[in-house]
Design a protein around this motif. Structure first.
Motif, PDB file in Angstrom:
ATOM      1  N   PHE A  53      38.988  33.196  61.334  1.00  0.00           N
ATOM      2  CA  PHE A  53      37.814  33.929  60.862  1.00  0.00           C
ATOM      3  C   PHE A  53      36.606  33.011  60.684  1.00  0.00           C
ATOM      4  O   PHE A  53      35.458  33.467  60.722  1.00  0.00           O
ATOM      5  N   TRP A  54      36.850  31.714  60.500  1.00  0.00           N
ATOM      6  CA  TRP A  54      35.763  30.747  60.393  1.00  0.00           C
ATOM      7  C   TRP A  54      35.588  29.947  61.692  1.00  0.00           C
ATOM      8  O   TRP A  54      34.470  29.549  62.006  1.00  0.00           O
ATOM      9  N   VAL A  55      36.672  29.733  62.402  1.00  0.00           N
ATOM     10  CA  VAL A  55      36.589  28.947  63.636  1.00  0.00           C
ATOM     11  C   VAL A  55      35.900  29.720  64.755  1.00  0.00           C
ATOM     12  O   VAL A  55      35.074  29.163  65.482  1.00  0.00           O
ATOM     13  N   VAL A  56      36.220  30.999  64.913  1.00  0.00           N
ATOM     14  CA  VAL A  56      35.618  31.794  65.996  1.00  0.00           C
ATOM     15  C   VAL A  56      34.090  31.844  65.885  1.00  0.00           C
ATOM     16  O   VAL A  56      33.399  31.668  66.897  1.00  0.00           O
ATOM     17  N   PRO A  57      33.506  32.068  64.692  1.00  0.00           N
ATOM     18  CA  PRO A  57      32.037  31.999  64.595  1.00  0.00           C
ATOM     19  C   PRO A  57      31.485  30.633  64.987  1.00  0.00           C
ATOM     20  O   PRO A  57      30.415  30.540  65.606  1.00  0.00           O
ATOM     21  N   TYR A  58      32.212  29.585  64.620  1.00  0.00           N
ATOM     22  CA  TYR A  58      31.796  28.216  64.948  1.00  0.00           C
ATOM     23  C   TYR A  58      31.734  28.034  66.466  1.00  0.00           C
ATOM     24  O   TYR A  58      30.724  27.568  67.012  1.00  0.00           O
ATOM     25  N   VAL A  59      32.812  28.423  67.158  1.00  0.00           N
ATOM     26  CA  VAL A  59      32.864  28.293  68.615  1.00  0.00           C
ATOM     27  C   VAL A  59      31.825  29.193  69.272  1.00  0.00           C
ATOM     28  O   VAL A  59      31.109  28.781  70.192  1.00  0.00           O
ATOM     29  N   SER A  60      31.726  30.437  68.807  1.00  0.00           N
ATOM     30  CA  SER A  60      30.793  31.402  69.401  1.00  0.00           C
ATOM     31  C   SER A  60      29.348  30.937  69.271  1.00  0.00           C
ATOM     32  O   SER A  60      28.557  31.067  70.213  1.00  0.00           O
TER      33      SER A  60
ATOM     34  N   SER B 110      23.404  26.073  62.159  1.00  0.00           N
ATOM     35  CA  SER B 110      23.065  27.501  62.187  1.00  0.00           C
ATOM     36  C   SER B 110      23.919  28.307  61.212  1.00  0.00           C
ATOM     37  O   SER B 110      23.467  29.307  60.653  1.00  0.00           O
ATOM     38  N   LEU B 111      25.156  27.852  60.998  1.00  0.00           N
ATOM     39  CA  LEU B 111      26.078  28.573  60.122  1.00  0.00           C
ATOM     40  C   LEU B 111      25.997  28.119  58.665  1.00  0.00           C
ATOM     41  O   LEU B 111      26.668  28.702  57.815  1.00  0.00           O
ATOM     42  N   ARG B 112      25.167  27.105  58.400  1.00  0.00           N
ATOM     43  CA  ARG B 112      25.063  26.610  57.032  1.00  0.00           C
ATOM     44  C   ARG B 112      24.616  27.732  56.091  1.00  0.00           C
ATOM     45  O   ARG B 112      23.593  28.360  56.288  1.00  0.00           O
ATOM     46  N   GLY B 113      25.415  27.997  55.103  1.00  0.00           N
ATOM     47  CA  GLY B 113      25.118  29.080  54.174  1.00  0.00           C
ATOM     48  C   GLY B 113      25.526  30.449  54.690  1.00  0.00           C
ATOM     49  O   GLY B 113      25.363  31.456  53.986  1.00  0.00           O
ATOM     50  N   LYS B 114      26.068  30.499  55.920  1.00  0.00           N
ATOM     51  CA  LYS B 114      26.434  31.788  56.524  1.00  0.00           C
ATOM     52  C   LYS B 114      27.873  31.791  57.048  1.00  0.00           C
ATOM     53  O   LYS B 114      28.251  32.666  57.827  1.00  0.00           O
TER      54      LYS B 114
ATOM     55  N   ASN C 247      30.674  32.417  55.481  1.00  0.00           N
ATOM     56  CA  ASN C 247      31.422  33.594  55.043  1.00  0.00           C
ATOM     57  C   ASN C 247      30.920  34.859  55.735  1.00  0.00           C
ATOM     58  O   ASN C 247      31.709  35.774  55.993  1.00  0.00           O
ATOM     59  N   PHE C 248      29.625  34.899  56.039  1.00  0.00           N
ATOM     60  CA  PHE C 248      29.097  36.031  56.797  1.00  0.00           C
ATOM     61  C   PHE C 248      29.735  36.072  58.185  1.00  0.00           C
ATOM     62  O   PHE C 248      30.160  37.129  58.657  1.00  0.00           O
ATOM     63  N   GLY C 249      29.796  34.901  58.837  1.00  0.00           N
ATOM     64  CA  GLY C 249      30.422  34.821  60.150  1.00  0.00           C
ATOM     65  C   GLY C 249      31.881  35.229  60.107  1.00  0.00           C
ATOM     66  O   GLY C 249      32.366  35.959  60.977  1.00  0.00           O
ATOM     67  N   ALA C 250      32.591  34.777  59.069  1.00  0.00           N
ATOM     68  CA  ALA C 250      34.003  35.145  58.909  1.00  0.00           C
ATOM     69  C   ALA C 250      34.145  36.647  58.704  1.00  0.00           C
ATOM     70  O   ALA C 250      35.053  37.291  59.249  1.00  0.00           O
ATOM     71  N   GLY C 251      33.222  37.219  57.927  1.00  0.00           N
ATOM     72  CA  GLY C 251      33.246  38.659  57.691  1.00  0.00           C
ATOM     73  C   GLY C 251      33.010  39.458  58.964  1.00  0.00           C
ATOM     74  O   GLY C 251      33.636  40.506  59.173  1.00  0.00           O
ATOM     75  N   VAL C 252      32.127  38.956  59.816  1.00  0.00           N
ATOM     76  CA  VAL C 252      31.845  39.616  61.091  1.00  0.00           C
ATOM     77  C   VAL C 252      33.086  39.632  61.976  1.00  0.00           C
ATOM     78  O   VAL C 252      33.422  40.653  62.586  1.00  0.00           O
TER      79      VAL C 252
END
Length: 227
Positions: A198-205, A13-17, A19-24
């Motif tokens: 900033f990258w791990v939290v989107p992954y877990v979420s 789901s995060l493939r290509g996104k 940095n967007f997740g990190a930005g959020v």
């Protein structure tokens, strides 16, 4: 195993996104930090005034209680928006950073976010008074409540809490194992002094959002089989 699948789906789901997740996460943390400072300043001014005028200590305690309550309300609204964003991401729906502020859209949504934050924290705290472990177990029991209310805004918070508890029967250990799968990433956060979060939290979420979606699919299949 369900936990491994949720982690793989989250990565997809995060493939290509990424940095967007990190930005959020960066934006949400920045907003929370600014909001906390903005709320802390009037509290300090009022507290200093109370001390200077020799008001009773209970006044300072009351002011601090108000500060904590308002801070929890503000953070609860932002975090609900963040959860909704990663749920939409897990569903491969179009997402923008505007979703962070979704729960500021109406008084009803703001009140719902506040109730969720309050009741989950309150019930978890009560169970934690027994021992730490019961508190952790209950936090897992109530963990699906925000997602349930996102999909079913017509439910009350207490109805969603009950549904979450039923939904998580037999799956609390699975959710614990899902979080455990990110232990190595936690070490990375420590090594990078928090930058990797900033990258791990989107992954877990996103993985937890997929966990909810899997449980929802299971419940829908069971309803069909019983009908």
């Amino acid at each position: 195993m369900m936990t491994g699948e949720c982690k793989r789906l989250a990565a997809a789901s995060l493939r290509g996104k990424w940095n967007f997740g990190a930005g959020v996460i960066f934006l949400s943390q920045l907003i929370l930090s600014i909001g906390s400072c903005a709320l802390y300043l009037p509290f300090m001014i009022a507290a200093l005034y109370a001390v200077h005028t020799f008001l009773e200590e209970v006044t300072v305690g009351l002011l601090y209680g108000i500060y904590v309550a308002v801070s929890l309300i503000f953070s609860g609204i932002i975090i609900m928006g963040r959860r909704k964003l990663f749920l939409c991401l897990a569903r491969q729906e179009p997402v923008t950073a505007d979703l962070l502020f979704d729960y500021f859209g109406s008084w009803r949504k703001m009140l719902q976010a506040c109730k969720i934050a309050f009741f989950i924290s309150f019930y978890t705290f009560l169970w934690s008074l027994l021992l730490v472990v019961p508190g952790i177990i209950k936090s897992f029991s109530y963990s699906m409540t925000p997602f349930i209310l996102m999909d079913h805004p017509e439910y009350t918070v207490h109805e969603a809490l009950d549904i979450s508890r039923e939904m998580m029967k037999g799956y609390k250990w699975q959710l614990f194992l899902l979080h455990l799968r990110f232990f190595g990433w936690l070490l990375l956060i420590i090594i990078t002094f928090g930058i990797a979060s900033f990258w791990v939290v989107p992954y877990v979420s996103t993985a937890v959002a997929h966990f909810y979606l899997r449980l929802s699919e299971r419940d829908e299949l069971e309803e069909v089989s019983y009908s």
